[in-house]
Design a protein around this motif. Structure first.
Motif, PDB file in Angstrom:
ATOM      1  N   ARG A  92       0.879  -1.103  -0.184  1.00 32.44           N
ATOM      2  CA  ARG A  92      -0.021   0.200  -0.154  1.00 32.44           C
ATOM      3  C   ARG A  92       1.028   1.457  -0.043  1.00 32.44           C
ATOM      4  N   THR A  93       0.775   2.012  -1.045  1.00 32.59           N
ATOM      5  CA  THR A  93       1.399   3.333  -1.032  1.00 32.59           C
ATOM      6  C   THR A  93       1.616   4.065   0.166  1.00 32.59           C
ATOM      7  N   THR A  94       0.261   4.374   0.947  1.00 28.76           N
ATOM      8  CA  THR A  94       0.317   5.134   1.962  1.00 28.76           C
ATOM      9  C   THR A  94       0.277   4.221   3.373  1.00 28.76           C
ATOM     10  N   GLY A  95       0.104   2.948   3.120  1.00 24.68           N
ATOM     11  CA  GLY A  95      -0.034   2.153   4.359  1.00 24.68           C
ATOM     12  C   GLY A  95      -1.462   1.867   4.671  1.00 24.68           C
ATOM     13  N   GLU A  96      -2.372   2.809   4.034  1.00 25.19           N
ATOM     14  CA  GLU A  96      -3.875   2.567   4.223  1.00 25.19           C
ATOM     15  C   GLU A  96      -4.431   1.383   3.109  1.00 25.19           C
ATOM     16  N   GLY A  97      -5.399   0.757   3.772  1.00 26.15           N
ATOM     17  CA  GLY A  97      -6.292  -0.471   2.968  1.00 26.15           C
ATOM     18  C   GLY A  97      -5.920  -1.523   3.174  1.00 26.15           C
ATOM     19  N   TYR A  98      -6.345  -2.437   2.565  1.00 26.69           N
ATOM     20  CA  TYR A  98      -6.369  -3.965   2.525  1.00 26.69           C
ATOM     21  C   TYR A  98      -5.165  -4.584   2.231  1.00 26.69           C
ATOM     22  N   LYS A  99      -4.232  -5.197   3.285  1.00 24.98           N
ATOM     23  CA  LYS A  99      -2.888  -5.331   3.087  1.00 24.98           C
ATOM     24  C   LYS A  99      -2.709  -6.949   2.670  1.00 24.98           C
ATOM     25  N   GLY A 100      -3.847  -7.751   2.076  1.00 28.02           N
ATOM     26  CA  GLY A 100      -3.702  -8.785   1.675  1.00 28.02           C
ATOM     27  C   GLY A 100      -4.348  -9.851   2.744  1.00 28.02           C
ATOM     28  N   MET A 101      -4.073 -11.235   2.415  1.00 24.69           N
ATOM     29  CA  MET A 101      -4.573 -12.263   3.182  1.00 24.69           C
ATOM     30  C   MET A 101      -3.579 -12.747   4.191  1.00 24.69           C
TER      31      MET A 101
END
Length: 343
Positions: A92-101
């Motif tokens: 994630r470019t900003t560290g926000e959001g779904y980071k994977g399973m």
């Protein structure tokens, strides 16, 4: 302190003992690894197609997708080497959001790293057992790869990680192909420096141990396009780009020169349907120039059961990406057959 210990995770050796790769599947992986190696060393002229979702977010959907790939693979295996993308970490470019399973085995639930490690290991093993295809994953976190290193046949280092020293040194200790993507700036020199580092021996600290690596002669480059200072995508899959890369490669003392072209990301400006056209252009360049035919070993495609993408929510469409948009299965199947015809 700003860092809080949640729990101590089991060592990779413990998880491997708890969720072992059966001997029958280990033999399948050994055979595929040998065949893939021959492609990178030039002993085989098969063309590699790495295909799969942007992120593997659902075990059932991913295994169904890989099963469909396996059926096509059975028909084109004399010309293609199909490697499923089962990407369980999402940068994630900003560290926000779904980071994977690995982080969130259930995308709409809170992170659970232990459950995630178990989930990704089980998913990779299931995919091999049901299809006979060993897969690719991204080495986003170098120390985490120890949980999967007995299962994977290909790994990639992403655009944001390719300058990181730990990624480069860890890649030098691997015995499978590792693709180094160009950084988001598009700089070829950075990418090639990573290959140089990965192909050489190093001494460093890995998982608390003093280790020395042999160097990985299958380290190579992946072109994924770049982004200029104005935030515009700059593709690097064109004939001129491939020739320039070849010229830069020829000035370096590297083994097994190779490139995989990632036809999504900044090469397509994330316009997922463009992947079909870009694959055709790459194949045309490769067939036009004998030197490029030796250099360009394959393409990387983002596709899933359903085309496009969707937000994470309560009404998920089965087999549709929750991160970057992907080609749907019908387009993917047609594209695989078209690639096989061109090779």
């Amino acid at each position: 302190m700003a860092m809080h210990l949640n729990k101590e995770l089991p060592l990779p050796a413990f998880l491997k003992a708890e969720y072992p790769l059966p001997e029958r599947l280990a033999r399948i992986k050994e055979e595929r690894d040998c065949e893939i190696r021959k492609i990178f060393t030039g002993e085989s002229d098969k063309f590699i197609v790495l295909a799969g979702p942007c992120s593997a977010d659902n075990e059932d959907a991913v295994c169904e997708y890989v099963s469909r790939l396996a059926k096509v693979n059975a028909e084109v295996s004399d010309r293609l080497m199909v490697i499923p993308r089962i990407y369980t970490n999402k940068p994630r470019t900003t560290g926000e959001g779904y980071k994977g399973m690995l982080h969130q085995p259930q995308p709409d639930k809170a992170p659970n790293l232990l459950a995630g490690i178990i989930a990704i290991r089980r998913m990779h093993i299931r995919a091999i057992a049901e299809t006979g295809l060993t897969a690719a994953d991204e080495m986003l976190y170098p120390e985490n790869r120890s949980y999967l290193d007995d299962l994977l046949s290909y790994e990639a280092v992403g655009a944001r990680s390719v300058e990181n020293q730990q990624h480069r040194l860890t890649a030098s200790g691997m015995d499978i192909p590792i693709g180094m993507k160009n950084p988001t700036s598009g700089d070829f020199s950075v990418m090639l420096n990573s290959v140089i580092a990965a192909q050489h021996s190093h001494n460093f600290i890995y998982r608390g141990n003093d280790v020395t690596t042999d160097g990985n002669d299958l380290a190579h480059v992946i072109l994924r396009g770049g982004v200029n200072k104005y935030g515009r995508s700059i593709p690097n899959y064109h004939y001129e780009d491939l020739v320039r890369l070849l010229e830069m490669y020829q000035k370096l003392d590297l083994k097994n020169r190779a490139v995989i072209v990632d036809v999504n990301h900044s090469n397509s400006n994330k316009q997922f349907k463009e992947q079909i056209r870009i694959v055709s252009e790459v194949l045309h360049s490769r067939n036009y120039n004998p030197d490029l035919k030796k250099l360009v070993k394959g393409v990387m495609i983002e596709s899933y059961l359903e085309e496009g993408s969707q937000p994470i929510g309560s009404k998920q469409v089965y087999g549709k990406s929750i991160t970057d948009p992907c080609l749907g299965w019908e387009d993917t199947k047609r594209l695989l057959y078209k690639v096989a015809e061109s090779c």
